[in-house]
Design an enzyme around this catalytic site. Structure first.
Site, PDB file in Angstrom:
ATOM      1  N   HIS A  85       0.846  -1.197   0.000  1.00 29.52           N
ATOM      2  CA  HIS A  85       0.000   0.000   0.000  1.00 29.52           C
ATOM      3  C   HIS A  85       0.874   1.237   0.000  1.00 29.52           C
ATOM      4  CE1 HIS A  85       0.929  -0.494   4.249  1.00 29.52           C
ATOM      5  NE2 HIS A  85       0.336   0.635   4.579  1.00 29.52           N
ATOM      6  N   HIS A  87       1.222   3.902   2.012  1.00 26.66           N
ATOM      7  CA  HIS A  87       1.718   4.659   3.158  1.00 26.66           C
ATOM      8  C   HIS A  87       3.247   4.675   3.025  1.00 26.66           C
ATOM      9  CE1 HIS A  87      -2.082   4.168   5.837  1.00 26.66           C
ATOM     10  NE2 HIS A  87      -2.090   5.305   5.161  1.00 26.66           N
ATOM     11  N   ASP A  89       5.871   4.448   4.739  1.00 27.12           N
ATOM     12  CA  ASP A  89       6.802   3.478   5.323  1.00 27.12           C
ATOM     13  C   ASP A  89       6.827   2.149   4.576  1.00 27.12           C
ATOM     14  OD1 ASP A  89       4.139   3.289   6.401  1.00 27.12           O
ATOM     15  OD2 ASP A  89       4.877   1.960   7.971  1.00 27.12           O
ATOM     16  N   HIS A  90       6.023   2.027   3.519  1.00 21.33           N
ATOM     17  CA  HIS A  90       6.019   0.779   2.744  1.00 21.33           C
ATOM     18  C   HIS A  90       6.535   0.954   1.316  1.00 21.33           C
ATOM     19  CE1 HIS A  90       3.862  -1.821   5.686  1.00 21.33           C
ATOM     20  NE2 HIS A  90       3.649  -0.623   6.199  1.00 21.33           N
ATOM     21  N   HIS A 165      -7.347  -1.752   5.910  1.00 21.60           N
ATOM     22  CA  HIS A 165      -6.489  -0.621   6.280  1.00 21.60           C
ATOM     23  C   HIS A 165      -7.097   0.672   5.749  1.00 21.60           C
ATOM     24  CE1 HIS A 165      -2.939   0.664   8.260  1.00 21.60           C
ATOM     25  NE2 HIS A 165      -2.299   1.076   7.203  1.00 21.60           N
ATOM     26  N   ASP A 235      -0.116  -3.617   5.986  1.00 14.70           N
ATOM     27  CA  ASP A 235      -0.700  -3.363   7.306  1.00 14.70           C
ATOM     28  C   ASP A 235      -2.165  -3.801   7.306  1.00 14.70           C
ATOM     29  OD1 ASP A 235       1.753  -2.122   7.704  1.00 14.70           O
ATOM     30  OD2 ASP A 235       0.935  -0.101   7.796  1.00 14.70           O
ATOM     31  N   HIS A 293       6.520  -4.796  12.179  1.00 18.72           N
ATOM     32  CA  HIS A 293       5.849  -3.500  12.098  1.00 18.72           C
ATOM     33  C   HIS A 293       5.616  -2.937  13.504  1.00 18.72           C
ATOM     34  CE1 HIS A 293       2.880  -0.454  10.662  1.00 18.72           C
ATOM     35  NE2 HIS A 293       3.602  -0.518   9.567  1.00 18.72           N
TER      36      HIS A 293
END
Lengths: 326, 326
Positions: A85, A87, A89-90, A165, A235, A293
């Protein structure tokens, strides 16, 4: 006798092939284990799955290319990148990795599986830097809320399924194709089965000898090992709907951002707790659970893993640089 | 006597203020020293300039937020970020830092000075992640090929000027405002100069005593220290046109991607060699030169700095985590 020797020589070669098949490495290396805000000790999400020396990159948080170098991963072997996805941090490490491949002279195409907006972001970044990549980027859009097959060849099938999510998010499964049956070497030699017929027998065929006698496959072979399955879920909030997709996984990576006393926080942010990750692992009857995570609030992770094991004992912490056999 | 004591007490306070002024820290910390492809030892470009505990971030390559944490920089104090150009190794860490500020609950506005395309990229990344920042981002577009003032207050003036690179690129100068003149304490006490007049005298005013006698400023004060100047030049090919902008800098950071035997390569890619960086430092009569943006081919940097010092002896290597007094 000469014929016998031929068979033996052949068996040796076959055994070698068979041997390389069963020892074919399936292992996961964790490159990042932090949740959205990295710490000085933990990097954002990224993992590299090694399936018989073919590498698949799953998520690509900021700093992934440095982690790949630090842990001496042969990252030029990565041809497929899966982004769960958008976000930061990914995926924020992806552009840097793409530029590095370019600077290292990569020619091989690179496949990226992601929410379609990623393509726009990367296009804009390439344009702003005046870069025309030396290799082709092949984007595979993952439509919102869909479970589908993403990649398939003789050895592996890769699929995605929706997670719970705040933005469109997918989990991934990597399934080894059913292996061929194991030949019983003594039987093959005793019956002097011609080389040409072995492929059919390994696929489950019977053997008819020169006297017309049928030898059923069950007498010639043993069952292959169960195919290996790796499932990646990050996530996601607690979501038992994913169980059918990850059923019987050899290794399940499931996020566990919080300990269970922060369940309300997890629900609100659509993340999971230790107990929730373990509950999913139990429901899906997986062999092993890997949690990661981790929220930046947990310096030390002993309590995190201990709490997880109260529900699912065969659980491990995702530690950067560690590899996990599948 | 009582009056004298008052003056002395006052002088102590003044000295303290003055003292904090002259020891006001101006120092640079290097967060990244690699050129475009990071190594396992070196990160892409980023530096943080500390001017009396106000922090300015200059470039923000991938991993900058992790470096800020690693080196324990109080990065919430950063209110102004300067991006030299939109090659990935100079800005790919920005989005991650912006998300982290958001997650940490930042409320203060954040100023970003950059080529205008950065705004589009960040907007798209915020949209893709469904994020509405808790603080305001104030973008200041730097038009191509322009030298101009970017920021000005009582203590500092920050300007940009064009560098020679494949995409629009700017260098930056950070100039301390002329300090006030130093009071000669004995004179102030002897003449019993009222407190109210000291500010004027520090700015260069004369003093008329109660008998009508004029005491010229030169008898009451000494000259302030020269204002400190930091100049940042990365990335750039060899370009003596920048000399007027960086003249007399206290510290010049100039990229030196290559050793001088790779001059042709440097010219082609519009980067600089050691000797070229040193030549610019010499022409600009700077106090000290700091080189960085080292090609990944140089594991060891001893020869790089030695070659630089053949032309400009007061040169240092940019080492991550090191601070350099200005």
């Amino acid at each position: 006798l000469l014929f016998k020797w031929n068979i033996i020589a052949f068996r040796t070669v076959q055994s070698y092939n068979y041997f390389t098949f069963i020892i074919m490495k399936w292992e996961l290396m964790v490159l990042g284990s932090s949740s959205a805000t990295p710490t000085s000790e933990r990097n954002p999400s990224a993992q590299v799955l090694n399936c018989g020396d073919r590498l698949f990159l799953i998520d690509c948080g900021e700093g992934t290319q440095m982690q790949l170098r630090k842990f001496k991963v042969k990252f030029q072997r990565i041809d497929h990148i899966f982004i769960s996805h958008l976000h930061g941090d990914h995926y924020l490490g992806l552009a840097g990795l793409l530029f590095t491949y370019h600077l290292l002279g990569r020619k091989k195409g690179l496949h990226i599986y992601s929410n379609p907006e990623l393509r726009e972001i990367i296009d804009l970044q390439l344009k702003a830097s005046g870069t025309r990549l030396l290799y082709s980027l092949i984007f595979h859009d993952i439509p919102e809320n869909k479970a589908l097959s993403l990649f398939e060849d003789k050895k592996i099938g890769i699929s995605c399924f929706p997670l719970l999510h705040r933005v469109p998010t997918h989990g991934f499964t990597f399934r080894q194709k059913i292996a061929e049956r194991n030949l019983i070497k003594e039987k093959i030699a005793d019956l002097e089965i011609p080389i040409q017929q072995l492929a059919t027998i390994k696929k489950g065929g019977d053997f008819t000898d020169k006297y017309g006698k049928i030898h059923p496959n069950s007498e010639l072979t043993t069952a292959p090992p169960a195919p290996r399955i790796f499932a990646y879920c990050s996530d996601t909030g607690f979501n038992p709907k994913i169980v059918p997709y990850i059923k019987n996984a050899s290794l399940l990576y499931h996020e566990a951002t919080f300990m269970h006393n922060m369940r309300a926080n997890a629900d609100e942010k659509q993340h999971s707790t230790t107990i929730q990750a373990a509950t999913i692992a139990k429901k899906a009857q997986v062999n092993k659970l890997l949690i990661g995570h981790f929220s930046a609030r947990y310096d030390e992770l002993t309590e995190v893993i201990e709490e997880t094991r109260t529900v699912f004992p065969d659980a491990e912490l995702a530690i950067e640089g560690n590899t996990y056999k599948i």
